[in-house]
Design an enzyme around this catalytic site. Sequence first.
Site, PDB file in Angstrom:
ATOM      1  N   ASP A 160      -1.847 -34.109   7.553  1.00 42.82           N
ATOM      2  CA  ASP A 160      -2.829 -34.943   6.866  1.00 42.82           C
ATOM      3  C   ASP A 160      -2.077 -35.899   5.942  1.00 42.82           C
ATOM      4  O   ASP A 160      -0.918 -35.678   5.603  1.00 42.82           O
ATOM      5  CB  ASP A 160      -3.770 -34.088   5.994  1.00 42.82           C
ATOM      6  CG  ASP A 160      -4.768 -33.304   6.839  1.00 42.82           C
ATOM      7  OD1 ASP A 160      -4.983 -33.678   8.006  1.00 42.82           O
ATOM      8  OD2 ASP A 160      -5.318 -32.309   6.313  1.00 42.82           O
TER       9      ASP A 160
ATOM     10  N   GLU B 146       0.000 -29.986  11.683  1.00 45.93           N
ATOM     11  CA  GLU B 146      -0.500 -29.168  10.577  1.00 45.93           C
ATOM     12  C   GLU B 146      -1.739 -28.361  10.941  1.00 45.93           C
ATOM     13  O   GLU B 146      -1.771 -27.159  10.770  1.00 45.93           O
ATOM     14  CB  GLU B 146      -0.824 -30.051   9.347  1.00 45.93           C
ATOM     15  CG  GLU B 146      -1.429 -29.251   8.206  1.00 45.93           C
ATOM     16  CD  GLU B 146      -1.844 -30.107   7.010  1.00 45.93           C
ATOM     17  OE1 GLU B 146      -1.550 -31.304   6.993  1.00 45.93           O
ATOM     18  OE2 GLU B 146      -2.471 -29.551   6.092  1.00 45.93           O
TER      19      GLU B 146
ATOM     20  N   TYR C 124       0.828  -1.214   0.000  1.00 47.75           N
ATOM     21  CA  TYR C 124       0.000   0.000   0.000  1.00 47.75           C
ATOM     22  C   TYR C 124       0.852   1.248   0.000  1.00 47.75           C
ATOM     23  O   TYR C 124       0.502   2.272  -0.578  1.00 47.75           O
ATOM     24  CB  TYR C 124      -0.930  -0.013   1.218  1.00 47.75           C
ATOM     25  CG  TYR C 124      -2.102  -0.925   1.007  1.00 47.75           C
ATOM     26  CD1 TYR C 124      -2.979  -0.701  -0.063  1.00 47.75           C
ATOM     27  CD2 TYR C 124      -2.339  -2.006   1.829  1.00 47.75           C
ATOM     28  CE1 TYR C 124      -4.056  -1.536  -0.276  1.00 47.75           C
ATOM     29  CE2 TYR C 124      -3.410  -2.851   1.621  1.00 47.75           C
ATOM     30  CZ  TYR C 124      -4.274  -2.612   0.564  1.00 47.75           C
ATOM     31  OH  TYR C 124      -5.341  -3.430   0.338  1.00 47.75           O
TER      32      TYR C 124
END
Lengths: 826, 361
Positions: free
Chosen positions: B246, B194, B96
């Site tokens: 996972d 995770e 920005y």
Amino acid sequence: MTSFQSSLGEDEGIAEELAESQREISIAEFFEKNKHMLGFDSGARGLVTAVKEAVDNALDATEEAGILPDVYVEITEVGDYYRVVIEDNGPGITKEQLPKVFGKLLYGSRFHKREQNRGQQGIGISAAVLYSQLTSGQPAKITSRPKGQSDAQYFELIIDTDTNEPEISVDETTSWDRPHGTRIELEMEANMRARSQLHDYVKHTAVVNPHARIELREPGLEEPWKFERATDELPAETEEIRPHPHGVELGALIKMLEATESYSVSGFLQEEFTRVGKKTADNVIDAFRDRYYGRELAWSPPSARSTVTGATSADVEDAIEAAVANKGADATSAFADGVAETVAGNDHLSRAELETIVGNVADAVEDDTGRTFGSTVRENATRAAWRVVTTGDAGEDDGDEADGDERGVAADDSPIVADLYVLVDEVTSTRKDDEAVRAMAEAIAFRLADLEGDAYRITRDDLDRLVADAANFVDEQHDATFGETARENVVEAVWSRARTVPDDPPKVREVSGDRDAAADLLEAMRGTDILAPPTDCLAPITAELVEAGLRKEYDADFYAAATRDAEVHGGDPFIVEAGIAYGGEIPAEGSVELLRFANRVPLVYQRGACATTDVIRTIGWRNYGLDQPGGSGMPNGPAVISIHVASTNVPFTSESKDAIANVPAIEDEIELAVREAARELKSYLNKRRSMQQRREKQDVLGRILPEMADKVSEVTGRSRPDIDGALARIMNNVSVEREVDDGTVRLVVENHSDVNERLEITDIVSTEPTDLSDGTAVDMDGEWFVQWKPEVASGDERELTYAVDGEADFEVSVGGVETEKLTVNA
Amino acid sequence: MKTDADARDELIDLAADFYDQFAAGRIPEMELPTRTKSNIEYDEESGVWTYGDRTSVRSANSVNGARKLLKAAFTIEFLADQLDADRSSTLRELYYLSESWDNDEAQFNSQDESNDLIEDLEIVTGVTREDFHMRPEESGAKVMGPLRLREQTNRGDRDIHCQLDVGQGGYQIPNNPDTIEFLENDAEFVLCVETGGMRDRLVENGFDEAHDALVVHLGGQPARATRRLTKRFRDELDLPVVVFTDGDPWSYRIYGSVAYGSIKSAHLSKYLATPEARFIGIQPADIVEYDLPSDPLSDSDVNALESELEDPRFQTDYWEEQIELQLDIGKKSEQQSLASRGLDFVTETYLPERLGEMGVI
């Protein structure tokens, strides 16, 4: 003759047809009923058609006289009517010519003239004369001043609508400021609602006739609209050619047969048609004989046959010996032996061939023995031997009647059945069982027995019918189907074994009096391969002048044009030309403007029905850099596309001749011509785009780099560095330039960048490239893709060369280098 | 760790490079290692994957190249000023902030562009972005376990015990974990997890207390701070590190970036990667062995697995066997699928068994 004549009667085909059915009514009534076909269906359109006919005539007249056309068109309001004046600087017209030119609407006895001229486009100026007379009651006022005469002649011409005869009502001397030329003045009921079509017509005429000067005055124009001449070059003069055998109709052929001075068909063909010499005439006549007389079927002689039928070569000998009487044992035996031997040496034999053999052997035996073999003896011998060949019956010849009867019975062991069995078996699928094949052979043989005479003479059409009939019979009786293909195969097998008969073809006189014979001849002409007609009867505008015409009337940035080589459609040669103008003052909104021309005449109505429009719509224009919503249909953008079809007979969709018919051969050429011009447009647009990118790059870098230099000097606290050197390097980058010199194409790659460049250059060439400096060439559907992958060191240059034969188009694409860095000028 | 002055000098040196190139009449350019999968190499010495020898050049020769270098010049100035003022900013703020620059061409078009540029500058200058005082928007990662540490904050040093002094959420890892000093450690190993759901389950079940584990929440693809701290746990506290994710190809990449370094930040692998980290699961073999509820592999999963077979980081016997097994069974399972055996199954059975097999406990 001036061109006025040549514009007459071009449509005698339709006009005559029309007239024939209209004979009982007056010409006025006829006109009224058919005016939509003649282009006079409304006042608005009538005005445009009248101008069009008159201007076309004026252009043809001046061109034929070798004069650069100067045509003046004026339309004024006169009370409730409009007055149309068309002046030209042509050779003028004499009183004698007047009726022929402006006379009978349906005038015309000559055959279709095979020459490209404008007159083909309409029914002629006579229709305009009649239209004006019928709507305003005024005569046509014609002023003419032939070259070199001090005075002009003024005529008033009226057509007697009862007799369809033109009458000159006024004939007086007058003065005219033109040194030579013709002025026609017509008054007619009309309106200017078709002003834009009129303007289109005049403007497009100017585009396609850059050698003409045209001026238009009409009530809606504040100032006269003038189209100046862009070239002093007159179009090439066209040669009239004799008709091509593939391009005549039956009616025309019969007329030609009636009119010719030739006696034999062969002479007629060679005399009256183009591209027909002795050899071609012979081929046509053979084909004609096959259709007129039929062929004689040929059968295998006894010795070549299996022993099933029992007959042998010896039977032939016996039969002949039995048929010959009183010639002495030696001569008879020599004769019979000779014939039998020769017959046995043939694979197949027709009656006529057998006759020839008998004749030859008889001649030889006559020479050897001194005995005379007269025509009766020869005929008897032939009949006896033929009997053995076709029936296998070596028995004595019982006489003509019995002969016929016996032949009528196609016995199982008939040699003809045996021959046919082999033929049918060969050409039909293996699934057909033996019984069906045999039944078919028998059915055919049975029907052949009904043929007149014993020579098995039959035409192809009759053979078709006969085999079909036999197949139906077999289908019914034996429940075995011989389908369309099987039948065709059988007919083809039998026909190709049959022999063309030696009979002389009928004379011209007989053929001309026999419509069926003439039809046979026409079929024979169409069925024979004949060289395409010569094309010097066509006068293309030429690519150069197509471009000049566009240049003259459209202020564009880019012009391209292409002229194709002549092609033939149905015996008529044609040439297609296309031009494209792009950018400049051409409006960018909406779809492109399409200019359509047939034989140099603009087509202004029925755009949607025209083959040219269809072709433009099917081309993928995005590929050529034009916007095309949906990827098909008329493209959008600031472009004008012009298409010219020149032919001795332009096919139109209707008699009003506003739209070119969808003939595949012509459509293909239109597409090729347009694509040729469009390829140039594409490369122009590509180049423009790459130039634009390059300019943009220079703009952007010229702005960014100084700013960057400022920033780094600010950050490092040093004074601003000199960046000219860096800028110079960036602006000069990698360039690819083409040089074409006398068949040698040279692509020069210069690398001004500071890194080595590995380029991928593909050049698409329209003809086969040879002598490649390196790289590979691949043939892709008639275009060759030449590829190089040169590595060019920083600051270095490379030349890539190859040779082409004659003219070629190129399209290069360069990969492997950032586009911003690349300047392609090839 | 570089001092602010060092970092600033490196940046100014880069600007000076550009200056010198201009002055020599050359087109300014910046050479960077090619940041693709094919250009990462195994570094024997450190055991991590770093960029290979292939480089690509950002040159002002093209419009895009020139814009990038202009942006680089502006960013160098901004970073130098920030170091001078001892301030810091986030990557997003930089994006920005470029809006305020007086040159339209120098403004960033997207945050990806500014992020990439910062990474380029890291690589060229050899200074990490943390040392430029640039931080990511949020780290999100948390630690729970028997460790006492001291963190330098702008409100002074704080001593924090990661079990006793923190709430259920754990200790929030700061953006620059090099400001942390380890004081007292009772942990036996580090367990990187995770998903947040699994971390919460372990904490709720008291796994960290029961096994003296430092439970580190990765939160998807781990932030640099998380990976850096994990590496420090390993290097400074000498703790074994295991990663629990996972059982799908995307999660293996999470493990990969912890253990071997990521492709995008391979220049920092020596600083961020923990090559000793080992994968606990969910392994494809576990899906079979524990008969876990599973989903079929999607096409993109299969592609990702096949791409991993090509990935130099995964070219070990272990991974080839596991990936091929997974392609074979065509299934994937989440960590939470262990709940199908009851909420305590993961802490009572699965992890102890796996850790036992791996010799961690």
